[in-house]
Design an enzyme around this catalytic site. Structure first.
Site, short mmCIF file in Angstrom:
data_model
loop_
_atom_site.label_atom_id
_atom_site.label_comp_id
_atom_site.label_asym_id
_atom_site.label_seq_id
_atom_site.Cartn_x
_atom_site.Cartn_y
_atom_site.Cartn_z
N LYS A 1 -5.03 -11.10 8.19
CA LYS A 1 -6.03 -12.04 7.67
C LYS A 1 -5.54 -13.46 7.92
CE LYS A 1 -3.55 -13.59 3.91
NZ LYS A 1 -2.86 -14.88 3.95
N ASP B 1 -1.99 -10.14 -2.72
CA ASP B 1 -3.12 -10.16 -1.77
C ASP B 1 -3.44 -8.78 -1.22
OD1 ASP B 1 -1.04 -9.87 -0.01
OD2 ASP B 1 -1.49 -11.63 1.20
O1 C5P Z 1 2.46 -10.78 -5.47
P1 C5P Z 1 3.42 -11.04 -4.36
O2 C5P Z 1 4.69 -10.29 -4.51
O3 C5P Z 1 2.81 -10.85 -3.01
O4 C5P Z 1 3.76 -12.57 -4.43
C1 C5P Z 1 4.88 -13.13 -3.79
C2 C5P Z 1 5.29 -14.39 -4.53
O5 C5P Z 1 4.28 -15.38 -4.38
C3 C5P Z 1 5.41 -14.19 -6.01
O6 C5P Z 1 6.72 -13.86 -6.34
C4 C5P Z 1 5.06 -15.54 -6.57
O7 C5P Z 1 6.19 -16.36 -6.53
C5 C5P Z 1 4.08 -16.10 -5.57
N1 C5P Z 1 2.66 -15.98 -5.97
C6 C5P Z 1 2.17 -16.78 -6.97
N2 C5P Z 1 0.86 -16.69 -7.35
C7 C5P Z 1 0.03 -15.85 -6.71
C8 C5P Z 1 0.51 -15.03 -5.68
C9 C5P Z 1 1.84 -15.12 -5.32
O8 C5P Z 1 2.92 -17.57 -7.58
N3 C5P Z 1 -1.25 -15.78 -7.08
#
Ligand code: C5P
Length: 302
Positions: free
Chosen positions: A17, A149
């Site tokens: 994406k 995501d």
């Molecule tokens: O959820 P995921 O592990 O993919 O997210 C990676 C990092 O991105 C998280 O540890 C966080 O620091 C940040 N993040 C965030 N807010 C979001 C998505 C991701 O702060 N909505």
């Protein structure tokens, strides 16, 4: 289990994406950020092959940790379905890793789909030829548990993504565009970019409003990405990729995808995109073309 199920091999494509917009609205009590983004699936994809078995065969060039999310997706899907067999996979990895293109998350959803299809084969449910087999599982919950995501990739196409990333609203398909994606080899940590955010970086949702308004008029633009300034501060090498395109600054046709470091240029025609990618390849470690992909397009064409 039938012999047919034991031999079953399923192939899934995981499409990348790009973000047409990305507003960071503020920080949430759980430490994540409230986001508003229009995401668009593009033709760039990994190909994953799943089969029943115990040995893991992975792409020779990649680090095993790149695939940790695939392992988790398989395990979560097996657990939800009460399936105790083992599933192995092979991956042809094309989407650059840690580049803001959602490759790991797309692979995770391909793993959920592939696992469901294999489990269905063991139960003689038949096969859906690349679609999602309905085993009655809460796929959204599985996706949400894997990463912010990941739920978007269950829907794909042009979609509005809100909250932490878990609220996904499919939109009418945007007009087809050609994209040129340019990057360094520098892996960009999403967590590090979010940590770098200061109050001045936060948006009010207008980048996404701009994209939604343009889409209503049948146009595709980049509306803005609130992570850009933070990503450039934390990973200054990203500026080199911006420099490949015209002014070297974000605009309606040039933007960083996700938390970076991929910079994307948007073009009307294939010849314009081919010219841009040829120029970019002289200066950057990698440059690839891709086009918008609809959520209803068959996984395998022709
Ligand atoms: O959820 P995921 O592990 O993919 O997210 C990676 C990092 O991105 C998280 O540890 C966080 O620091 C940040 N993040 C965030 N807010 C979001 C998505 C991701 O702060 N909505």
């Amino acid at each position: 289990m039938t012999d047919k199920a034991l031999c079953a091999v399923v192939v899934e494509r995981a499409y990348a994406k790009i973000n047409l917009s990305l507003d960071v609205l503020g920080i949430r009590p759980d430490g994540y950020h409230d986001l508003r983004s229009v995401m668009q699936t593009i033709s760039l994809h990994d190909t994953l092959t799943f089969q029943l078995g115990t040995s893991y065969i992975t792409d020779g060039d990649a680090h095993p940790s790149d695939f940790a999310l695939i392992d988790k997706a398989i395990a979560a899907t097996c657990e939800a379905a009460g399936f105790e067999g083992h599933i192995s996979y092979d991956i042809d990895k094309r989407i650059p890793v840690a580049a803001g293109l959602g490759g790991g998350s797309a692979d995770a959803v391909a793993a959920i789909r592939g696992t469901c299809r294999l489990i269905a084969a063991t139960r003689d449910h038949g096969d859906s030829e690349g679609g999602m087999v309905d085993l009655g599982l809460d796929l959204h919950a599985i996706a949400e548990s894997l990463g912010s995501d990941v739920p978007y990739f269950l829907t794909g196409g042009t979609a509005l993504v809100e909250g932490r990333g878990e609220r996904v609203t499919p939109l009418d398909h945007a007009e087809e565009k050609r994209f040129v994606l340019v990057g360094t080899d520098l892996p960009v940590s999403t967590a590090a970019v979010f940590q770098e955010l200061g109050d001045a970086d936060w948006g009010d949702g207008h980048a996404t409003d701009r994209v939604l308004d343009a889409l209503k008029e049948g146009r595709v633009i980049f509306g803005g990405n609130d992570l850009t300034a933070a990503a450039l501060r934390r990973f200054p090498g990203i500026r080199e990729a911006f420099g490949v395109f015209g002014t070297g600054e974000p605009s309606d046709s040039i933007a960083m995808s996700g938390s970076g470091g991929t910079i994307v240029g948007c073009y009307e025609t294939e010849s314009e995109a081919e010219e841009a990618v040829a120029t970019a390849r002289k200066r950057m470690r990698w440059a690839i073309t891709g086009e918008s992909r609809r959520r209803d397009e068959p996984a395998f064409k022709g």
